[in-house]
Design an enzyme around this catalytic site. Sequence first.
Site, mmCIF file in Angstrom:
data_model
loop_
_atom_site.group_PDB
_atom_site.id
_atom_site.type_symbol
_atom_site.label_atom_id
_atom_site.label_comp_id
_atom_site.label_asym_id
_atom_site.label_seq_id
_atom_site.Cartn_x
_atom_site.Cartn_y
_atom_site.Cartn_z
ATOM 1 C CE LYS A 113 -4.183 1.865 1.940
ATOM 2 N NZ LYS A 113 -3.831 3.258 2.111
ATOM 3 C CE LYS A 310 -4.376 2.734 5.968
ATOM 4 N NZ LYS A 310 -4.914 4.072 6.040
ATOM 5 C CB CYS A 404 12.491 39.041 21.047
ATOM 6 S SG CYS A 404 14.015 38.103 20.980
ATOM 7 C CB CYS A 422 13.334 39.057 17.284
ATOM 8 S SG CYS A 422 14.230 40.411 18.052
ATOM 9 C CB CYS A 428 18.156 40.326 18.945
ATOM 10 S SG CYS A 428 17.389 38.846 19.591
HETATM 11 P P1 AMP Z 1 -7.497 4.639 2.007
HETATM 12 O O1 AMP Z 1 -7.180 6.007 1.520
HETATM 13 O O2 AMP Z 1 -6.817 4.276 3.284
HETATM 14 O O3 AMP Z 1 -8.962 4.345 1.982
HETATM 15 O O4 AMP Z 1 -6.834 3.628 0.958
HETATM 16 C C1 AMP Z 1 -7.189 3.659 -0.395
HETATM 17 C C2 AMP Z 1 -6.063 4.223 -1.172
HETATM 18 O O5 AMP Z 1 -4.913 3.444 -1.046
HETATM 19 C C3 AMP Z 1 -6.319 4.200 -2.651
HETATM 20 O O6 AMP Z 1 -7.082 5.280 -3.058
HETATM 21 C C4 AMP Z 1 -4.931 4.307 -3.200
HETATM 22 O O7 AMP Z 1 -4.580 5.665 -3.325
HETATM 23 C C5 AMP Z 1 -4.043 3.754 -2.113
HETATM 24 N N1 AMP Z 1 -3.249 2.601 -2.518
HETATM 25 C C6 AMP Z 1 -1.920 2.476 -2.334
HETATM 26 N N2 AMP Z 1 -1.452 1.323 -2.806
HETATM 27 C C7 AMP Z 1 -2.505 0.654 -3.313
HETATM 28 C C8 AMP Z 1 -2.654 -0.606 -3.950
HETATM 29 N N3 AMP Z 1 -1.612 -1.436 -4.131
HETATM 30 N N4 AMP Z 1 -3.895 -0.949 -4.353
HETATM 31 C C9 AMP Z 1 -4.954 -0.127 -4.162
HETATM 32 N N5 AMP Z 1 -4.880 1.075 -3.572
HETATM 33 C C10 AMP Z 1 -3.670 1.473 -3.138
HETATM 34 ZN ZN ZN Z 2 15.306 39.599 19.925
#
Ligand code: AMP
Ligand code: ZN
Length: 670
Positions: A113, A310, A404, A422, A428
């Site tokens: 991701k 995540k 300051c 400042c 200063c």
């Molecule tokens: P979220 O914004 O957390 O809902 O995640 C969706 C977003 O993840 C998508 O709109 C993409 O921009 C991003 N994304 C990143 N890598 C991938 C991937 N391998 N496949 C699909 N979406 C991805």
């Molecule tokens: Zn100063």
Amino acid sequence: MDIKEKIALLTEELKQHNYNYYVLAKPTISDYDFDQKLKELSALEESHPELKLPDSPTARVGGEVTKDFPSFRHLKPMLSLGNSYSQEEIKDFDEQVQKLTGGQEYSFLLEHKFDGVSLSVHYENGLLVRGVTRGDGVSGDEITANIKTIPSIPLRLRGDNIPQRLEVRGEVIMPLVAFAQLNESRAAEGLPPLMNPRNTTAGTLKMQDSKVVAGRTLVFYAYYVDTDELPVEKDSVYMDYLEKWGFLNSGYHSVVNDIDGVLNYLDTWEEKRKSLGYDIDGIVIKVDELGLRQEIGFTSKAPRWAISYKYKAEEVTTTLESVSFQVGRTGKLTPVANLSPVLLAGTTVKRASIHNADEIERLGLHIGDKVKVEKGGEIIPKIVGVLLEERQQGATPVVFPDICPECGTPLIRVEGDANHYCPNSESCPPQVKGRIKHFASRKAMDIDGLGSEIVNQLVDEGLIVTYADLYDLNYEQLINLERFADLSARNLLNGIKASKEIPFERVLFALGIRYVGETVAKKLVRYFKNIDKLISASEEDLIAVPDIGGQIAKSLKAFFEIPSNVQMIQKLKLFGLNFEIEEKDHQTDTLVGKSFVISGVFSERSRDEMKELIENFGGEVKSSVSKKTSFLLAGEKAGGSKLEKAEKNEVKIISEDDFYKMIGWTGSTT
Ligand code: AMP
Ligand code: ZN
């Protein structure tokens, strides 16, 4: 060959080189030769615009300016993904898929991701016609000219089986090295650092001038294909098509048959992701079979056949003990959070940056607050939030001062700048000392023996007030000071004397004018050639200089309008400092278009001198090795990682002697 053929030939050839370089990472031509050919094509196109081809690689360098990005309605909405944070949730997802598919066999396509900005690119008959941001998911902004500068987005698809109409979606990211370099050069210009690669990417894609976009290193990873012209049954097959069509493949996606395979992959990348060179914030798990996806379907927000897992952001909670307000040499106030020490991503963190007054207000900070501290792509950790429920009754809010903290002068705010300053630059203390320290620093006048402590001492003893006073210092004054002995006094005086040889561009940088960093100083010097022309330049004259904007121009004017500043420059001139360009007799173009990375120590000159020499011959010096580097100039004890990187990227490694030969100096030099 006629011009039309010549243009077609160059277009084809350059496209192939781009592909070799950015997608295959195997260039077969030097950067210099590439640039020559690109220039040639660009000149031909300029004189025969009607012959310019729609996929001309000259689009890569940008130039087109878009004032308002037109809105474009996505053919299919760009959805979000369901999130999950635990193995349990992944197992639930798998069970859900089993139910919805009624016992049919399926496999999972696992992908990174990418933590960037999603982008949709449209192709018609193989030609890139449009790039659209996600926007609100239903419609986005058309940013075609900007995305044409991203080398890993093909302008025309390669290979076979190219659909008449094709939409490809993926993520634009900025590699961590590129992000760090961008911040480095901003720091040199006195600009505040950018927050993280993702926001920077988003901001870059929406810039009006595509040239600026071209100047930033962005990378596109494609992960989605939409067309009804190919008989494809699995998404992973599309991933292969993408590669054949000329898209960059991260190389890390994987197909597994069951949940154990998924968990294993998640586990593998938990640690490994940290060495990728770009940020991923998790893994996307998708059912690979396209037919089953139809059956499984969507919720209103996200597909039911995919989920993202995540990884935990590296974040800890600690206590905000106090906030200090530091005054820099330009008078800028920087709030710094003092925290109860806490371990974060392998280092003990005691401080975090808070950018400015607006940020304090946004976070609503109180002393004693439990705060969440995060270390993302950026180097200095930052406060990302406050645990409000844990706030003590009657806690004191953090207030940004209006005077300051060092000299009591009321602070001011400059238009278009989120910082407070400042204005008492004359007296200063941190400004007075900070300016002299900056003046003496390595990249400015490089004065040996004039470290931070010595500057404090000289100012506190009343021996110097401005950096010009340095050149009046004498042996008797120094030897009478505590901590000075014969040798150190002589050493300092020699260092001061030697600084008179420093070239104009570094002297200008050393003056410490707000927003005039190393690069800006170089550009000004090349343009104006001497200080008198620069002093008398109007704001319009200044803005006419390439890359000099209104803010820099105003700052220069403001500096030169203060009579004491001009007097000080006159004084420095009398002391013999350089205030004009020395036209060097050996200055040539031998190294134009060549980029160097320097590593190790050299027998005949310091690294900075080496850098200067390369630049005098028209070459460029970069801080880290990439595929674009022409040479790694390796001295004694050259860094192992740079050597390794050079070998990996097939960058030629040369010795000090090789280098002198290259510029036509044989053997020893004077
Ligand atoms: P979220 O914004 O957390 O809902 O995640 C969706 C977003 O993840 C998508 O709109 C993409 O921009 C991003 N994304 C990143 N890598 C991938 C991937 N391998 N496949 C699909 N979406 C991805
Ligand atoms: Zn100063």
